[in-house]
Design a protein around this motif. Sequence first.
Motif, PDB file in Angstrom:
ATOM      1  N   PHE A 140     -28.875  65.045  26.155  1.00 14.35           N
ATOM      2  CA  PHE A 140     -29.257  63.185  26.015  1.00 14.35           C
ATOM      3  C   PHE A 140     -29.169  63.111  23.903  1.00 14.35           C
ATOM      4  CE2 PHE A 140     -31.532  59.968  23.824  1.00 14.35           C
ATOM      5  CZ  PHE A 140     -31.273  58.627  24.026  1.00 14.35           C
ATOM      6  N   VAL A 141     -29.626  64.309  23.391  1.00 15.23           N
ATOM      7  CA  VAL A 141     -30.212  64.048  22.165  1.00 15.23           C
ATOM      8  C   VAL A 141     -29.037  64.864  21.594  1.00 15.23           C
ATOM      9  CG1 VAL A 141     -30.919  65.368  20.252  1.00 15.23           C
ATOM     10  CG2 VAL A 141     -32.609  64.521  22.768  1.00 15.23           C
ATOM     11  N   HIS A 142     -28.410  65.706  22.638  1.00 14.36           N
ATOM     12  CA  HIS A 142     -26.410  66.110  22.301  1.00 14.36           C
ATOM     13  C   HIS A 142     -26.205  65.396  22.338  1.00 14.36           C
ATOM     14  CE1 HIS A 142     -28.232  70.698  21.532  1.00 14.36           C
ATOM     15  NE2 HIS A 142     -27.893  70.764  23.027  1.00 14.36           N
ATOM     16  N   TRP A 143     -25.761  64.285  23.510  1.00 21.41           N
ATOM     17  CA  TRP A 143     -24.850  62.626  23.020  1.00 21.41           C
ATOM     18  C   TRP A 143     -24.710  61.885  21.441  1.00 21.41           C
ATOM     19  CZ3 TRP A 143     -26.796  58.142  24.408  1.00 21.41           C
ATOM     20  CH2 TRP A 143     -25.438  56.842  24.030  1.00 21.41           C
ATOM     21  N   HIS A 144     -26.528  61.788  21.739  1.00 23.22           N
ATOM     22  CA  HIS A 144     -26.732  60.601  20.905  1.00 23.22           C
ATOM     23  C   HIS A 144     -26.342  61.504  19.380  1.00 23.22           C
ATOM     24  CE1 HIS A 144     -29.909  59.240  17.803  1.00 23.22           C
ATOM     25  NE2 HIS A 144     -29.962  58.696  18.616  1.00 23.22           N
ATOM     26  N   ASN A 145     -26.079  63.155  19.315  1.00 25.63           N
ATOM     27  CA  ASN A 145     -26.168  63.282  17.633  1.00 25.63           C
ATOM     28  C   ASN A 145     -24.842  63.272  17.526  1.00 25.63           C
ATOM     29  OD1 ASN A 145     -29.165  63.966  17.360  1.00 25.63           O
ATOM     30  ND2 ASN A 145     -28.759  65.902  17.973  1.00 25.63           N
ATOM     31  N   LEU A 177     -22.476  61.231  18.840  1.00 21.55           N
ATOM     32  CA  LEU A 177     -21.827  59.716  18.332  1.00 21.55           C
ATOM     33  C   LEU A 177     -22.886  59.090  17.330  1.00 21.55           C
ATOM     34  CD1 LEU A 177     -20.898  57.174  19.850  1.00 21.55           C
ATOM     35  CD2 LEU A 177     -22.675  56.946  20.857  1.00 21.55           C
ATOM     36  N   SER A 178     -23.771  60.270  16.653  1.00 26.56           N
ATOM     37  CA  SER A 178     -23.621  59.215  15.443  1.00 26.56           C
ATOM     38  C   SER A 178     -22.692  59.934  14.407  1.00 26.56           C
ATOM     39  CB  SER A 178     -25.786  59.764  15.304  1.00 26.56           C
ATOM     40  OG  SER A 178     -26.287  59.015  15.839  1.00 26.56           O
ATOM     41  N   ALA A 179     -22.240  61.187  14.500  1.00 21.34           N
ATOM     42  CA  ALA A 179     -21.626  61.881  13.666  1.00 21.34           C
ATOM     43  C   ALA A 179     -20.196  61.564  13.870  1.00 21.34           C
ATOM     44  CB  ALA A 179     -21.238  63.396  13.682  1.00 21.34           C
ATOM     45  N   LEU A 180     -19.789  60.792  14.972  1.00 24.99           N
ATOM     46  CA  LEU A 180     -18.646  60.169  14.959  1.00 24.99           C
ATOM     47  C   LEU A 180     -19.079  58.754  13.687  1.00 24.99           C
ATOM     48  CD1 LEU A 180     -15.968  59.311  15.670  1.00 24.99           C
ATOM     49  CD2 LEU A 180     -17.526  57.948  17.581  1.00 24.99           C
ATOM     50  N   LEU A 181     -19.847  58.219  13.317  1.00 24.71           N
ATOM     51  CA  LEU A 181     -20.148  56.372  13.120  1.00 24.71           C
ATOM     52  C   LEU A 181     -19.921  57.352  11.536  1.00 24.71           C
ATOM     53  CD1 LEU A 181     -22.075  54.582  15.385  1.00 24.71           C
ATOM     54  CD2 LEU A 181     -20.501  54.662  15.187  1.00 24.71           C
ATOM     55  N   SER A 209     -30.278  54.389  15.136  1.00 26.56           N
ATOM     56  CA  SER A 209     -30.688  55.633  14.757  1.00 26.56           C
ATOM     57  C   SER A 209     -32.783  55.129  14.807  1.00 26.56           C
ATOM     58  CB  SER A 209     -30.701  54.945  13.519  1.00 26.56           C
ATOM     59  OG  SER A 209     -31.183  53.567  13.087  1.00 26.56           O
ATOM     60  N   ARG A 210     -32.623  54.008  15.949  1.00 23.39           N
ATOM     61  CA  ARG A 210     -33.829  53.847  16.421  1.00 23.39           C
ATOM     62  C   ARG A 210     -34.604  53.998  18.122  1.00 23.39           C
ATOM     63  NH1 ARG A 210     -36.637  49.159  14.503  1.00 23.39           N
ATOM     64  NH2 ARG A 210     -36.031  48.208  16.651  1.00 23.39           N
ATOM     65  N   MET A 211     -33.135  54.532  18.782  1.00 19.00           N
ATOM     66  CA  MET A 211     -33.393  54.201  20.424  1.00 19.00           C
ATOM     67  C   MET A 211     -34.505  55.668  20.243  1.00 19.00           C
ATOM     68  SD  MET A 211     -28.853  55.327  21.423  1.00 19.00           S
ATOM     69  CE  MET A 211     -29.966  54.821  23.610  1.00 19.00           C
ATOM     70  N   GLY A 212     -34.809  56.899  19.413  1.00 16.15           N
ATOM     71  CA  GLY A 212     -35.988  57.862  19.998  1.00 16.15           C
ATOM     72  C   GLY A 212     -37.537  57.180  19.956  1.00 16.15           C
ATOM     73  N   ASP A 213     -37.321  56.111  18.752  1.00 18.80           N
ATOM     74  CA  ASP A 213     -38.515  55.254  18.428  1.00 18.80           C
ATOM     75  C   ASP A 213     -39.334  54.681  19.859  1.00 18.80           C
ATOM     76  OD1 ASP A 213     -38.369  56.372  16.042  1.00 18.80           O
ATOM     77  OD2 ASP A 213     -37.900  53.949  15.490  1.00 18.80           O
TER      78      ASP A 213
END
Length: 335
Positions: A246-251, A253-257, A207-211
């Motif tokens: 990178f954004v697609h991958w991040h989304n 993994l976030s959806a998995l969690l 949730s914070r990586m993009g910051d």
Amino acid sequence: MYPQGSFRLGTVIRPNTPTGEYDIDLVCRLPITKESTTQAELKERVGRMLRAFMRWKQQQGHDDGPASCKATRRCWTLGYPDDGFHLDVLPTIPDLEKPPTGILLTDKQLHEWQHSNPIGYATWFQTRSQLDRHLVEAKRHPNVADVPDWDTRSTLQRLVQILKWHCMLYFVDDPDNRPPSILVTTLAARAYTGQRDLYIGAREVLSRMGDFVENRDGKLWVPNPAHEEENFADKWNEYPERRAAFVHWHNDLSALLDDLARLQGKGLKVLATRLSESFTPEAIERSVQVYGERRRRQTVTGAHRMGVGGLLTTTGTGPRVRPHTFYGQHPHPRG
């Protein structure tokens, strides 16, 4: 000569490649100044040393030497195919502007000397890992000095391993757009705030990586914490599709969690099935077996207690959970 990268940080993961070879990164630092050599001369000088080492091993009849020595963009690669790894040896010299651990490295595609600081980065990463106070206490145990450093891994180290594992599998058919390990590691370490629980820590980090992706004069920038002028996201400015990947991958993994949170209470088998869609199924199956056996032992030994809200816990509070016999109060069925 010293290690850098995931082996130094304690975040190495098993490669998902046909050969399964581990890539071990080493720095070869020669104590000379940049005025006394060129990038090409430094690269060839280290290459001569490594080729001479390989020939000596062969002449002595040693079977533990490298099978090959090949030049790449920045490194010399020593192949050890029978042992399941190769060494990438990076020729460097001291960076006198960034003492004591800064280095200048070669790159045949770039005219200027490139800056880096692997030792400084590892020190910074270790500091971030120690936000996990549980690790700090474990390291104080008198027996810890007797075992390798990474027998006790921090939450951050394990978290980075999970991110890298998922990333490796997500980009298995698109390696050119796979985010560099150092980029994922840096963003995760910056976003980590000391969580001990791995799942909670992963959600918080994602949730914070993009910051921590900066915009410097219109350029995306993720600075090396040990050398602010080095940009780990430089390729995003040349290839915008890599930032999008990178954004697609991040989304993903976030959806998995998020899915795992919704599946809480559905049973271990359901959780394992969902995890197997994103991670190596065999590894998930082994983990489930180990987890199940540990829970069984805790129940048999009486380690399980009922915590607040009816959750099982191994802490010292709450009523003890009795072992299950599955046949009532009698140890044997009546005849």
